[in-house]
Scaffold this motif. Sequence first.
Motif, PDB file in Angstrom:
ATOM      1  N   ALA A  41       0.832  -1.210   0.000  1.00  0.00           N
ATOM      2  CA  ALA A  41       0.000   0.000   0.000  1.00  0.00           C
ATOM      3  C   ALA A  41       0.861   1.253   0.000  1.00  0.00           C
ATOM      4  O   ALA A  41       0.549   2.236  -0.678  1.00  0.00           O
ATOM      5  N   ARG A  42       1.951   1.199   0.733  1.00  0.00           N
ATOM      6  CA  ARG A  42       2.851   2.351   0.829  1.00  0.00           C
ATOM      7  C   ARG A  42       3.481   2.676  -0.529  1.00  0.00           C
ATOM      8  O   ARG A  42       3.539   3.837  -0.944  1.00  0.00           O
ATOM      9  N   LEU A  43       3.942   1.638  -1.247  1.00  0.00           N
ATOM     10  CA  LEU A  43       4.625   1.867  -2.512  1.00  0.00           C
ATOM     11  C   LEU A  43       3.651   1.985  -3.688  1.00  0.00           C
ATOM     12  O   LEU A  43       3.775   2.888  -4.522  1.00  0.00           O
ATOM     13  N   LYS A  44       2.701   1.058  -3.757  1.00  0.00           N
ATOM     14  CA  LYS A  44       1.823   1.000  -4.923  1.00  0.00           C
ATOM     15  C   LYS A  44       0.838   2.160  -4.956  1.00  0.00           C
ATOM     16  O   LYS A  44       0.471   2.643  -6.039  1.00  0.00           O
ATOM     17  N   THR A  45       0.385   2.610  -3.792  1.00  0.00           N
ATOM     18  CA  THR A  45      -0.650   3.638  -3.759  1.00  0.00           C
ATOM     19  C   THR A  45      -0.173   4.937  -3.129  1.00  0.00           C
ATOM     20  O   THR A  45      -0.221   5.993  -3.751  1.00  0.00           O
ATOM     21  N   ALA A  46       0.305   4.865  -1.874  1.00  0.00           N
ATOM     22  CA  ALA A  46       0.616   6.095  -1.135  1.00  0.00           C
ATOM     23  C   ALA A  46       1.677   6.934  -1.821  1.00  0.00           C
ATOM     24  O   ALA A  46       1.540   8.155  -1.964  1.00  0.00           O
ATOM     25  N   ALA A  47       2.748   6.289  -2.274  1.00  0.00           N
ATOM     26  CA  ALA A  47       3.876   7.042  -2.821  1.00  0.00           C
ATOM     27  C   ALA A  47       3.476   7.812  -4.072  1.00  0.00           C
ATOM     28  O   ALA A  47       3.738   9.008  -4.184  1.00  0.00           O
ATOM     29  N   TYR A  48       2.812   7.147  -5.021  1.00  0.00           N
ATOM     30  CA  TYR A  48       2.568   7.850  -6.273  1.00  0.00           C
ATOM     31  C   TYR A  48       1.194   8.526  -6.328  1.00  0.00           C
ATOM     32  O   TYR A  48       0.902   9.275  -7.265  1.00  0.00           O
ATOM     33  N   THR A  49       0.366   8.310  -5.311  1.00  0.00           N
ATOM     34  CA  THR A  49      -0.937   8.980  -5.284  1.00  0.00           C
ATOM     35  C   THR A  49      -0.892  10.283  -4.505  1.00  0.00           C
ATOM     36  O   THR A  49      -1.491  11.280  -4.912  1.00  0.00           O
ATOM     37  N   VAL A  50      -0.178  10.281  -3.373  1.00  0.00           N
ATOM     38  CA  VAL A  50      -0.195  11.464  -2.507  1.00  0.00           C
ATOM     39  C   VAL A  50       1.211  11.983  -2.218  1.00  0.00           C
ATOM     40  O   VAL A  50       1.521  13.156  -2.465  1.00  0.00           O
TER      41      VAL A  50
ATOM     42  N   VAL B 268      -1.663   5.767   2.492  1.00  0.00           N
ATOM     43  CA  VAL B 268      -1.968   4.427   3.009  1.00  0.00           C
ATOM     44  C   VAL B 268      -3.433   4.361   3.432  1.00  0.00           C
ATOM     45  O   VAL B 268      -4.133   3.374   3.164  1.00  0.00           O
ATOM     46  N   ALA B 269      -3.913   5.428   4.087  1.00  0.00           N
ATOM     47  CA  ALA B 269      -5.324   5.467   4.481  1.00  0.00           C
ATOM     48  C   ALA B 269      -6.239   5.409   3.253  1.00  0.00           C
ATOM     49  O   ALA B 269      -7.289   4.761   3.275  1.00  0.00           O
ATOM     50  N   PHE B 270      -5.835   6.076   2.187  1.00  0.00           N
ATOM     51  CA  PHE B 270      -6.567   6.043   0.915  1.00  0.00           C
ATOM     52  C   PHE B 270      -6.674   4.600   0.409  1.00  0.00           C
ATOM     53  O   PHE B 270      -7.743   4.151  -0.026  1.00  0.00           O
ATOM     54  N   GLN B 271      -5.568   3.849   0.472  1.00  0.00           N
ATOM     55  CA  GLN B 271      -5.582   2.465   0.020  1.00  0.00           C
ATOM     56  C   GLN B 271      -6.433   1.583   0.930  1.00  0.00           C
ATOM     57  O   GLN B 271      -7.148   0.696   0.458  1.00  0.00           O
ATOM     58  N   LEU B 272      -6.382   1.840   2.238  1.00  0.00           N
ATOM     59  CA  LEU B 272      -7.217   1.071   3.162  1.00  0.00           C
ATOM     60  C   LEU B 272      -8.697   1.293   2.869  1.00  0.00           C
ATOM     61  O   LEU B 272      -9.507   0.361   2.946  1.00  0.00           O
ATOM     62  N   ARG B 273      -9.048   2.550   2.550  1.00  0.00           N
ATOM     63  CA  ARG B 273     -10.441   2.816   2.157  1.00  0.00           C
ATOM     64  C   ARG B 273     -10.768   2.062   0.873  1.00  0.00           C
ATOM     65  O   ARG B 273     -11.861   1.515   0.719  1.00  0.00           O
ATOM     66  N   ASP B 274      -9.819   2.006  -0.037  1.00  0.00           N
ATOM     67  CA  ASP B 274     -10.026   1.279  -1.292  1.00  0.00           C
ATOM     68  C   ASP B 274     -10.236  -0.206  -1.024  1.00  0.00           C
ATOM     69  O   ASP B 274     -11.040  -0.857  -1.705  1.00  0.00           O
ATOM     70  N   ASP B 275      -9.508  -0.743  -0.033  1.00  0.00           N
ATOM     71  CA  ASP B 275      -9.693  -2.150   0.343  1.00  0.00           C
ATOM     72  C   ASP B 275     -11.136  -2.398   0.778  1.00  0.00           C
ATOM     73  O   ASP B 275     -11.740  -3.420   0.412  1.00  0.00           O
ATOM     74  N   LEU B 276     -11.678  -1.475   1.574  1.00  0.00           N
ATOM     75  CA  LEU B 276     -13.061  -1.621   2.033  1.00  0.00           C
ATOM     76  C   LEU B 276     -14.040  -1.501   0.867  1.00  0.00           C
ATOM     77  O   LEU B 276     -14.994  -2.272   0.757  1.00  0.00           O
ATOM     78  N   LEU B 277     -13.775  -0.540  -0.035  1.00  0.00           N
ATOM     79  CA  LEU B 277     -14.661  -0.366  -1.188  1.00  0.00           C
ATOM     80  C   LEU B 277     -14.599  -1.568  -2.130  1.00  0.00           C
ATOM     81  O   LEU B 277     -15.573  -1.867  -2.820  1.00  0.00           O
ATOM     82  N   GLY B 278     -13.448  -2.249  -2.141  1.00  0.00           N
ATOM     83  CA  GLY B 278     -13.317  -3.430  -2.985  1.00  0.00           C
ATOM     84  C   GLY B 278     -14.248  -4.554  -2.570  1.00  0.00           C
ATOM     85  O   GLY B 278     -14.545  -5.459  -3.370  1.00  0.00           O
TER      86      GLY B 278
END
Length: 365
Positions: free
Chosen positions: A202-211, A241-251
């Motif tokens: 989540a840190r690399l795939k989403t957090a780093a390049y999203t925010v 990372v929080a953005f990705q965790l929310r995405d996990d829930l939406l998934g």
Amino acid sequence: MTLISRAPRVEASVLDDGLVPRLHQELEEFLAHAPDTAPEVGGALADLVLAGGKRVRPTFAWWGWRAAGGPVEGPAADATVRALVALELLQGCALVHDDVMDRSATRRGRPTVHTAFAARHHRGRWAGDSRHYGDSVAVLVGDLALAWADDALAGAGLDPAALARAREPWRAMRTEMIAGQHLDLLAGARREESLEKALRVARLKTAAYTVERPLHLGAALADARPELVDALRSYGRDVGVAFQLRDDLLGVFGDTEVTGKPVGDDLREGKRTALMALALGLARTAHRPHAARLLRDCLEGHGVSDRTVTEVGELLRDLGAVDAVEERIGSLVEQALRTVDLVEPAEPVRLALGALAAKATERRW
């Protein structure tokens, strides 16, 4: 009317709805200068990037620029806005390749690139395998997006010193995006169930390049002081990372109208998310072997029907995994906002970063 001419509205609305027409203009210019062999590939990319999306990355980059004292209007602001188009093209690359790897059929409510080209091959009764053709064209579309992203940044008209400062976050963002995607693939191949590893993805795939890196990019363009860059990056890691965790829930629980993908797709694809890792740990702690077995079956992609999606959703709530993820999201956002407060940004910037954190993690975006 372009994003540049409407720059003051960015301050008032936080989200810059002028990005879409500006992106149209930039992509039309790219397409106009593309070789004769590229229109179908370029057209597929333009269709994807212009089909919607939240423009999350350019928005965070803009506020990185503003946090470092970048002006709202003028030549420097205009060049910065043009440079932000690169972030949407980079996202296009990630989406096209990600859909191939995940075998996703839809994106933003439309057929994915590889699916659309495979269907075209099948309808035309062309030689060879339709799926292979669709995947191959999608690889080219993603590669073109990455090449155009570099072109957009280099050709934005940035001051040479600003462009030089942008190179560090830009290089890091592209590399981290690919590293995160590889770790995600590796987690599935190795049948990993570790929460720590899921959070690293989540840190690399989403957090780093999203925010994180978009903020870093915007701040670098405005020649931010090192302590501000550090604070923005820390905020970006937590919110990302929080953005990705929310995405996990939406998934699992999301609305197709919001996500653009069928509900339960993460379960059908066997995604090794932090939500599933937490749930497995809780099932073991509670000595519930049946629950653990059902979760593992999902991770292996064994017969995940609509009924299974519903059953797993109920199980995730019952085990307390959903509440645990919600609590972690809240903690990450609070930590991010405390970090920003320590560098005492201007009031509009502080309010904007607070609003953006809420939008990204509550998914009202």
